[in-house]
Design a protein around this motif. Structure first.
Motif, PDB file in Angstrom:
ATOM      1  N   SER A 132      21.219  25.944  41.720  1.00  0.00           N
ATOM      2  CA  SER A 132      22.133  26.765  41.265  1.00  0.00           C
ATOM      3  C   SER A 132      23.226  27.158  42.032  1.00  0.00           C
ATOM      4  CB  SER A 132      21.226  27.776  40.533  1.00  0.00           C
ATOM      5  OG  SER A 132      20.581  27.204  39.350  1.00  0.00           O
ATOM      6  N   MET A 133      22.892  27.824  43.266  1.00  0.00           N
ATOM      7  CA  MET A 133      23.810  28.173  44.210  1.00  0.00           C
ATOM      8  C   MET A 133      24.568  27.200  44.662  1.00  0.00           C
ATOM      9  SD  MET A 133      22.601  31.360  44.107  1.00  0.00           S
ATOM     10  CE  MET A 133      23.807  32.052  45.335  1.00  0.00           C
ATOM     11  N   ARG A 134      24.310  25.918  44.946  1.00  0.00           N
ATOM     12  CA  ARG A 134      25.325  25.041  45.434  1.00  0.00           C
ATOM     13  C   ARG A 134      26.396  24.852  44.062  1.00  0.00           C
ATOM     14  NH1 ARG A 134      20.907  21.466  46.469  1.00  0.00           N
ATOM     15  NH2 ARG A 134      20.186  21.775  48.631  1.00  0.00           N
ATOM     16  N   ALA A 135      25.956  24.916  43.061  1.00  0.00           N
ATOM     17  CA  ALA A 135      27.068  24.770  41.810  1.00  0.00           C
ATOM     18  C   ALA A 135      27.681  26.052  41.901  1.00  0.00           C
ATOM     19  CB  ALA A 135      26.287  24.556  40.372  1.00  0.00           C
ATOM     20  N   LEU A 136      27.281  27.153  41.908  1.00  0.00           N
ATOM     21  CA  LEU A 136      28.037  28.458  42.028  1.00  0.00           C
ATOM     22  C   LEU A 136      29.178  28.462  43.177  1.00  0.00           C
ATOM     23  CD1 LEU A 136      28.080  31.368  40.944  1.00  0.00           C
ATOM     24  CD2 LEU A 136      26.628  32.150  42.783  1.00  0.00           C
ATOM     25  N   GLU A 137      28.604  27.916  44.101  1.00  0.00           N
ATOM     26  CA  GLU A 137      29.512  27.823  45.426  1.00  0.00           C
ATOM     27  C   GLU A 137      30.776  26.950  45.053  1.00  0.00           C
ATOM     28  OE1 GLU A 137      26.905  26.924  48.513  1.00  0.00           O
ATOM     29  OE2 GLU A 137      26.040  28.984  48.671  1.00  0.00           O
ATOM     30  N   MET A 138      30.602  26.021  44.450  1.00  0.00           N
ATOM     31  CA  MET A 138      31.379  25.214  43.892  1.00  0.00           C
ATOM     32  C   MET A 138      32.511  25.597  42.924  1.00  0.00           C
ATOM     33  SD  MET A 138      29.145  21.707  43.970  1.00  0.00           S
ATOM     34  CE  MET A 138      30.335  20.547  43.463  1.00  0.00           C
ATOM     35  N   GLY A 139      32.122  26.705  42.451  1.00  0.00           N
ATOM     36  CA  GLY A 139      33.036  27.170  41.244  1.00  0.00           C
ATOM     37  C   GLY A 139      32.559  26.622  40.018  1.00  0.00           C
ATOM     38  N   ALA A 140      31.560  25.950  40.107  1.00  0.00           N
ATOM     39  CA  ALA A 140      31.316  25.260  38.565  1.00  0.00           C
ATOM     40  C   ALA A 140      30.469  25.925  37.436  1.00  0.00           C
ATOM     41  CB  ALA A 140      30.624  23.790  39.017  1.00  0.00           C
ATOM     42  N   VAL A 141      29.993  27.042  37.994  1.00  0.00           N
ATOM     43  CA  VAL A 141      28.891  27.675  37.204  1.00  0.00           C
ATOM     44  C   VAL A 141      29.766  28.547  36.136  1.00  0.00           C
ATOM     45  CG1 VAL A 141      27.211  29.436  36.852  1.00  0.00           C
ATOM     46  CG2 VAL A 141      27.016  27.552  38.631  1.00  0.00           C
ATOM     47  N   GLU A 142      29.783  28.541  34.779  1.00  0.00           N
ATOM     48  CA  GLU A 142      30.364  29.277  34.065  1.00  0.00           C
ATOM     49  C   GLU A 142      29.603  30.680  33.512  1.00  0.00           C
ATOM     50  OE1 GLU A 142      33.139  29.120  29.895  1.00  0.00           O
ATOM     51  OE2 GLU A 142      31.319  27.516  30.135  1.00  0.00           O
ATOM     52  N   THR A 143      28.255  30.401  33.356  1.00  0.00           N
ATOM     53  CA  THR A 143      27.255  31.417  33.125  1.00  0.00           C
ATOM     54  C   THR A 143      26.206  31.129  33.926  1.00  0.00           C
ATOM     55  OG1 THR A 143      28.304  31.584  30.799  1.00  0.00           O
ATOM     56  CG2 THR A 143      26.228  32.715  31.199  1.00  0.00           C
ATOM     57  N   MET A 144      25.749  32.192  34.690  1.00  0.00           N
ATOM     58  CA  MET A 144      24.474  32.001  35.533  1.00  0.00           C
ATOM     59  C   MET A 144      23.434  32.912  34.610  1.00  0.00           C
ATOM     60  SD  MET A 144      23.354  31.113  38.196  1.00  0.00           S
ATOM     61  CE  MET A 144      24.306  31.164  39.701  1.00  0.00           C
ATOM     62  N   MET A 145      22.280  32.173  34.389  1.00  0.00           N
ATOM     63  CA  MET A 145      21.132  32.653  33.818  1.00  0.00           C
ATOM     64  C   MET A 145      20.157  33.167  34.820  1.00  0.00           C
ATOM     65  SD  MET A 145      20.818  30.197  30.840  1.00  0.00           S
ATOM     66  CE  MET A 145      19.191  30.720  30.186  1.00  0.00           C
ATOM     67  N   LEU A 146      19.630  34.489  34.786  1.00  0.00           N
ATOM     68  CA  LEU A 146      18.988  35.247  35.848  1.00  0.00           C
ATOM     69  C   LEU A 146      17.906  36.181  35.376  1.00  0.00           C
ATOM     70  CD1 LEU A 146      19.025  35.233  39.032  1.00  0.00           C
ATOM     71  CD2 LEU A 146      20.360  37.580  38.838  1.00  0.00           C
ATOM     72  N   PHE A 147      16.646  35.549  35.849  1.00  0.00           N
ATOM     73  CA  PHE A 147      15.415  36.594  35.757  1.00  0.00           C
ATOM     74  C   PHE A 147      15.734  37.969  36.263  1.00  0.00           C
ATOM     75  CE2 PHE A 147      10.763  37.375  36.531  1.00  0.00           C
ATOM     76  CZ  PHE A 147      10.536  38.072  35.572  1.00  0.00           C
ATOM     77  N   GLU A 148      15.519  38.840  35.564  1.00  0.00           N
ATOM     78  CA  GLU A 148      15.836  40.265  35.948  1.00  0.00           C
ATOM     79  C   GLU A 148      14.731  40.511  37.223  1.00  0.00           C
ATOM     80  OE1 GLU A 148      15.444  42.911  32.662  1.00  0.00           O
ATOM     81  OE2 GLU A 148      13.184  42.469  32.658  1.00  0.00           O
ATOM     82  N   ASP A 149      13.848  39.834  37.284  1.00  0.00           N
ATOM     83  CA  ASP A 149      12.998  40.425  38.536  1.00  0.00           C
ATOM     84  C   ASP A 149      12.499  39.220  39.473  1.00  0.00           C
ATOM     85  OD1 ASP A 149      11.210  42.259  39.852  1.00  0.00           O
ATOM     86  OD2 ASP A 149       9.262  41.415  38.912  1.00  0.00           O
ATOM     87  N   LEU A 150      13.816  38.451  39.589  1.00  0.00           N
ATOM     88  CA  LEU A 150      13.748  37.121  40.419  1.00  0.00           C
ATOM     89  C   LEU A 150      13.432  37.518  41.887  1.00  0.00           C
ATOM     90  CD1 LEU A 150      14.451  34.229  40.592  1.00  0.00           C
ATOM     91  CD2 LEU A 150      16.514  34.887  41.471  1.00  0.00           C
ATOM     92  N   GLN A 151      12.204  37.134  42.439  1.00  0.00           N
ATOM     93  CA  GLN A 151      11.272  37.381  43.772  1.00  0.00           C
ATOM     94  C   GLN A 151      12.197  36.271  44.743  1.00  0.00           C
ATOM     95  OE1 GLN A 151       9.441  40.047  44.401  1.00  0.00           O
ATOM     96  NE2 GLN A 151      10.414  40.449  42.299  1.00  0.00           N
ATOM     97  N   ILE A 152      13.074  36.323  45.044  1.00  0.00           N
ATOM     98  CA  ILE A 152      13.999  35.295  46.097  1.00  0.00           C
ATOM     99  C   ILE A 152      14.859  36.190  46.662  1.00  0.00           C
ATOM    100  CG2 ILE A 152      15.448  33.296  46.309  1.00  0.00           C
ATOM    101  CD1 ILE A 152      13.011  32.477  45.072  1.00  0.00           C
ATOM    102  N   THR A 153      14.722  35.868  48.064  1.00  0.00           N
ATOM    103  CA  THR A 153      15.699  36.763  49.203  1.00  0.00           C
ATOM    104  C   THR A 153      16.714  35.695  49.618  1.00  0.00           C
ATOM    105  OG1 THR A 153      13.812  38.212  49.584  1.00  0.00           O
ATOM    106  CG2 THR A 153      15.708  37.994  51.143  1.00  0.00           C
ATOM    107  N   ARG A 154      17.926  36.346  49.726  1.00  0.00           N
ATOM    108  CA  ARG A 154      18.897  35.345  50.346  1.00  0.00           C
ATOM    109  C   ARG A 154      19.115  35.795  51.798  1.00  0.00           C
ATOM    110  NH1 ARG A 154      24.429  35.704  51.555  1.00  0.00           N
ATOM    111  NH2 ARG A 154      25.848  33.848  51.225  1.00  0.00           N
ATOM    112  N   TYR A 155      19.008  34.934  52.986  1.00  0.00           N
ATOM    113  CA  TYR A 155      18.962  35.136  54.186  1.00  0.00           C
ATOM    114  C   TYR A 155      20.206  34.285  54.694  1.00  0.00           C
ATOM    115  CZ  TYR A 155      14.265  36.955  54.341  1.00  0.00           C
ATOM    116  OH  TYR A 155      13.058  37.957  54.235  1.00  0.00           O
ATOM    117  N   VAL A 156      21.050  34.948  55.320  1.00  0.00           N
ATOM    118  CA  VAL A 156      21.918  34.278  56.378  1.00  0.00           C
ATOM    119  C   VAL A 156      21.456  34.254  58.053  1.00  0.00           C
ATOM    120  CG1 VAL A 156      24.274  34.090  57.075  1.00  0.00           C
ATOM    121  CG2 VAL A 156      24.035  34.631  54.798  1.00  0.00           C
ATOM    122  N   VAL A 157      21.343  33.110  58.457  1.00  0.00           N
ATOM    123  CA  VAL A 157      20.866  33.191  59.633  1.00  0.00           C
ATOM    124  C   VAL A 157      21.608  32.201  60.689  1.00  0.00           C
ATOM    125  CG1 VAL A 157      18.044  33.243  58.822  1.00  0.00           C
ATOM    126  CG2 VAL A 157      19.267  30.998  59.012  1.00  0.00           C
TER     127      VAL A 157
END
Length: 264
Positions: A132-157
């Motif tokens: 999903s994130m790869r597709a988003l970065e490519m600009g290919a996602v029209e509508t992103m569906m997201l669980f309101e309590d998603l337990q995922i953290t984005r790290y830039v290392v």
């Protein structure tokens, strides 16, 4: 008698003036509703709440001035005791159940469409954190569906030796594993440049990728299946894309994700 007759005429005249003002206000409200809530020949909102005191709100819902296409999306008509912001807050409280039902109906329709796209194998959907994130970065996602309590953290290392950076998407269990924060070649620790809940990061950045976000709950049957089976993140593509079939992170589809059993 003369004064009485004149006074009586004044009373009728004032009543007529009040009725004219009321009708003009009713027309103004209806026309503004038509202007703001109808676009592309259809309602642009999932639900409308009519609020007010006395019978005015009922007259608004019944008047021919109000576009008939708005009738089906009127989800509640409530009595409020106040005007202005206090009245708005009261209306929201009184209409909470109706608004919740509207959200569930919209959620069911959206997730059902997502499942249908999977069943038809159209190649126009994506799911799981990595894809999903790869597709988003490519600009290919029209509508992103997201669980309101998603337990995922984005790290830039950052690899301080090589000077390179990369992005990680980790669930709470993965965050406890130090291997995700080390260079596999040298064993050196990465420097954490940023750390954000993925849902929060998407809320601040989704428009940069030309996407829309729809939040999904796990309170409906369809929403629960999306969260449990597809990791609580996915979306509709605006065009087909080829996404590399590899995942650096385990559990990208959710803790219990099984592509064989979780597909609809």
């Amino acid at each position: 008698p003369k004064k009485h007759r004149k006074g009586g005429q004044s009373s009728v005249r004032f009543a007529r003036l009040r009725e004219e003002k009321r009708h003009n206000y009713l027309r103004k409200v209806a026309e503004l509703a038509n202007q703001h809530f109808i676009s592309n020949d259809k309602p642009n909102v999932a639900g409308l709440v009519l609020a007010g005191n006395a019978a005015f709100k009922n007259e608004l819902s019944e008047t021919e001035i109000l576009d008939k296409r708005l009738g089906p999306v009127i989800c509640a008509v409530v009595d409020v005791s106040y005007g202005g912001e206090n009245g708005l807050n009261e209306a929201i409280t009184l209409a909470a159940e109706a608004l919740t039902n509207v959200k569930f109906v919209a959620e069911k329709k959206l997730v059902s469409k997502f499942f249908e796209e999977i069943a038809l194998d159209t190649g126009m959907i994506v799911f799981g954190v990595d894809d999903s994130m790869r597709a988003l970065e490519m600009g290919a996602v029209e509508t992103m569906m997201l669980f309101e309590d998603l337990q995922i953290t984005r790290y830039v290392v950052k690899n301080s030796i090589k000077g390179t950076t990369k992005t990680l998407y980790l669930n709470p269990q993965q965050e406890k594993n130090s291997k995700h924060f080390k260079d596999p070649e040298t064993g050196n620790d990465y420097d954490v440049v940023s750390e954000d809940p993925l849902g929060e990061w998407l809320c601040h950045n989704f428009q940069n990728y030309g996407a829309q976000i729809e939040f999904i709950t796990d309170k409906s049957q369809e929403g629960f299946q999306f969260v449990k089976g597809f990791g609580g993140i996915g979306g509709f593509l605006r065009y087909k894309v080829e996404i590399a079939d590899h995942h650096e992170n385990e559990g990208a589809g959710g803790d219990d994700f099984d592509p064989e059993s979780d597909f609809i």
